[in-house]
Design a protein around this motif. Structure first.
Motif, short mmCIF file in Angstrom:
data_model
loop_
_atom_site.label_atom_id
_atom_site.label_comp_id
_atom_site.label_asym_id
_atom_site.label_seq_id
_atom_site.Cartn_x
_atom_site.Cartn_y
_atom_site.Cartn_z
N VAL A 166 -8.00 8.35 4.32
CA VAL A 166 -8.88 8.03 4.12
C VAL A 166 -9.06 8.40 2.87
CG1 VAL A 166 -10.26 7.60 6.15
CG2 VAL A 166 -10.66 9.90 4.63
N THR A 167 -8.83 10.37 2.37
CA THR A 167 -8.77 10.57 0.94
C THR A 167 -7.65 9.88 -0.18
OG1 THR A 167 -7.54 12.45 2.09
CG2 THR A 167 -9.59 12.44 1.89
N THR A 168 -6.44 9.92 0.48
CA THR A 168 -5.40 9.75 -0.60
C THR A 168 -5.08 8.45 -1.48
OG1 THR A 168 -3.50 10.01 1.47
CG2 THR A 168 -3.07 9.53 -0.52
N PRO A 169 -5.50 7.55 -1.35
CA PRO A 169 -5.89 6.36 -2.26
C PRO A 169 -7.28 7.08 -2.98
CG PRO A 169 -6.49 5.84 0.12
CD PRO A 169 -5.14 6.55 0.06
N ALA A 229 -0.81 4.46 -5.08
CA ALA A 229 -1.65 4.48 -3.18
C ALA A 229 -0.98 4.49 -2.07
CB ALA A 229 -3.05 3.86 -3.81
N THR A 230 -0.55 2.71 -1.90
CA THR A 230 -0.62 2.06 -1.07
C THR A 230 1.49 3.28 -0.35
OG1 THR A 230 -0.83 -0.38 -1.41
CG2 THR A 230 0.84 0.07 0.38
N VAL A 231 2.17 2.63 -1.96
CA VAL A 231 3.41 3.63 -1.38
C VAL A 231 3.49 4.97 -1.58
CG1 VAL A 231 6.11 4.30 -2.08
CG2 VAL A 231 4.63 1.98 -2.87
N GLY A 232 2.36 5.79 -2.14
CA GLY A 232 3.00 6.87 -1.66
C GLY A 232 1.78 7.03 -0.61
N SER A 233 0.73 6.40 0.16
CA SER A 233 0.74 6.87 1.46
C SER A 233 1.44 6.89 2.69
CB SER A 233 -0.66 5.67 1.79
OG SER A 233 -1.99 6.57 1.35
N LEU A 234 2.39 5.63 2.72
CA LEU A 234 3.49 5.08 3.43
C LEU A 234 4.40 6.86 3.27
CD1 LEU A 234 4.30 1.61 3.01
CD2 LEU A 234 3.00 2.86 5.16
N LEU A 235 4.51 6.93 2.27
CA LEU A 235 5.42 8.06 2.21
C LEU A 235 5.16 9.72 2.83
CD1 LEU A 235 7.43 7.29 -1.60
CD2 LEU A 235 8.66 7.55 1.05
N ALA A 275 -5.89 1.12 0.30
CA ALA A 275 -5.32 0.89 -0.92
C ALA A 275 -4.98 -0.45 -1.05
CB ALA A 275 -3.61 1.84 -1.08
N ILE A 276 -4.09 -1.13 0.19
CA ILE A 276 -4.10 -2.09 0.02
C ILE A 276 -5.41 -3.55 0.20
CG2 ILE A 276 -3.15 -4.83 1.21
CD1 ILE A 276 -0.56 -2.41 1.98
N ALA A 277 -6.01 -2.53 0.93
CA ALA A 277 -7.18 -3.08 1.29
C ALA A 277 -7.82 -3.64 -0.51
CB ALA A 277 -8.67 -3.10 2.22
N ALA A 278 -8.25 -2.43 -0.75
CA ALA A 278 -8.68 -2.45 -2.18
C ALA A 278 -8.00 -3.04 -3.94
CB ALA A 278 -8.69 -0.62 -3.13
N GLY A 279 -6.85 -3.62 -3.61
CA GLY A 279 -5.88 -4.53 -4.31
C GLY A 279 -5.41 -3.73 -4.89
N ASP A 280 -4.87 -2.21 -4.46
CA ASP A 280 -3.62 -1.33 -5.02
C ASP A 280 -2.55 -2.13 -5.53
OD1 ASP A 280 -2.38 1.18 -5.54
OD2 ASP A 280 -1.04 0.23 -4.50
N ARG A 281 -1.84 -3.40 -4.37
CA ARG A 281 -0.49 -3.90 -4.55
C ARG A 281 0.04 -4.83 -3.46
NH1 ARG A 281 4.51 -1.12 -5.47
NH2 ARG A 281 5.31 -2.30 -4.19
N GLY A 282 0.68 -5.97 -3.89
CA GLY A 282 0.66 -7.01 -2.61
C GLY A 282 1.62 -6.21 -1.34
N ALA A 283 1.78 -6.63 0.13
CA ALA A 283 2.54 -5.94 0.82
C ALA A 283 4.30 -7.10 0.34
CB ALA A 283 1.82 -6.47 2.02
#
Length: 354
Positions: free
Chosen positions: A22-25, A97-103, A264-272
């Motif tokens: 929960v902290t990463t984004p 945040a999205t890509v960073g979290s997945l990586l 991150a996606i829910a917060a609008g960082d980027r689309g999937a």
């Protein structure tokens, strides 16, 4: 009993993953405008504060830190509390945040491989397939970044940011491997020592680099993220390592990136995008294979004498106390030779070769 112990270790690792995920984004957002070393220093300052506070009220959960642990603690602090978080902070600002979290799933891959190389932890067929799937997920993220999918839309932005996050996961995998022999120590002392050293290193680097200071509100948020995702999470992670070893704990901990990416996606960082979905599917496959792995065979425990936190209902500690002692406790004790078969992880008593 063994199955219950493994389940307990998995649940501890899941709790650690949630606390970190929960902290990463949030770190990606609050760290804007702050230098990478400054962000890392604030994160581990929060971890140090929470661990010292918990030491004041929590009962001991293991043996104290010994003088001989200092070189290992220094290595843990440099790799996991200085270099890795600084790389993560720098990479998140460029990859998103999205890509960073997945990586961050790559931490599980590196941890499994290092646990195998250093401790000889078993890698079965399912684990091997899981590692391949996770590496493929990392490649999918790299292809998206190379195609301009990064938050800065350029090779020098998104892709380099992704590489920095990947390098951070290698740093934390080294940290996990170095920490494994410390898992039997009281985890709060380990967290406090690691965090304190990490703050010292990163704060010095931030001052030398002349990094800008974040706003007071952002600093407070980073401190809170450090207390939750780097203090409480690490304590739970160490307790999980005691039971299921470095490799499996790292594998279960790979749940954290999915939670971070979803937020991150829910917060609008980027689309999937298609590549993001493909990477998520590959990482999810790897996590599933790790979580459903079973390890059960006949094995021999050689005689040994050591000190660590233990219970007398785990099938391995049958010594007696006068008067009797119930629940978890720590003291030096002796094990005679024992042969049996049950499901087990790569804990302190199951470091045998395969």
């Amino acid at each position: 009993m063994a199955r219950t112990a493994i389940a307990r270790g998995v649940l501890l690792a899941v709790a650690a993953a949630v606390a970190f995920g929960v902290t990463t984004p949030v770190v990606a957002w609050a760290g804007r405008g702050a230098g990478a070393f400054t962000t890392a220093a604030l994160l581990y300052a929060g971890a140090a504060v929470i661990s010292l506070a918990m030491l004041a009220v929590a009962r001991s959960r293991g043996a104290p830190i010994a003088r001989g642990d200092l070189p290992r603690l220094l290595g843990v602090a440099i790799a996991g509390a200085a270099i890795a978080p600084a790389l993560l902070a720098w990479g998140l600002q460029r990859a998103g945040a999205t890509v960073g979290s997945l990586l961050l799933n790559l931490e599980a891959v590196f941890t499994v491989l290092l646990a195998r190389a250093v401790f000889g932890e078993a890698i079965g067929r399912r684990v091997a397939v899981a590692v391949v799937a996770m590496v493929a997920g990392g490649v999918a993220i790299g292809l998206e970044m190379a195609g301009g999918g990064g938050s800065l839309g350029s090779l020098g932005g998104g892709l380099l940011g992704s590489l920095a996050v990947a390098a951070a996961t290698l740093g934390w995998a080294i940290d996990n491997t170095l920490t494994r022999p410390l898992a039997e120590r009281d985890p709060l002392y380990v967290v406090a020592a690691k965090a304190g050293l990490g703050v010292t290193f990163t704060l010095a680097a931030a001052l030398i680099a002349g990094e800008p200071r974040p706003a007071l509100g952002a600093a407070a948020i980073l401190l809170a993220c450090g207390a939750t995702g780097y203090g409480l999470s690490l304590r739970l992670y160490l307790l999980a390592q005691r039971t299921i070893g470095a490799g499996r704990t790292g594998s279960v901990f790979a749940l954290a990136p999915f939670l971070g990416a979803a937020i991150a996606i829910a917060a609008g960082d980027r689309g999937a995008t298609g590549w993001t979905l493909a990477a998520a599917a590959l990482f999810a496959t790897g996590v599933y294979l790790h979580l459903t792995e079973h390890h059960d065979h006949a094995h021999v425990h050689e005689p040994i004498e050591h000190a660590h936190a233990h219970r007398h209902d785990d099938g391995h500690h049958d010594h007696v106390h006068d008067p009797p002692v119930a629940g978890e406790h720590t003291h030096a004790h002796h094990h005679g030779q024992l042969s049996h078969a049950h499901e087990h992880g790569a804990d302190l008593h199951h470091s045998h070769s395969h």
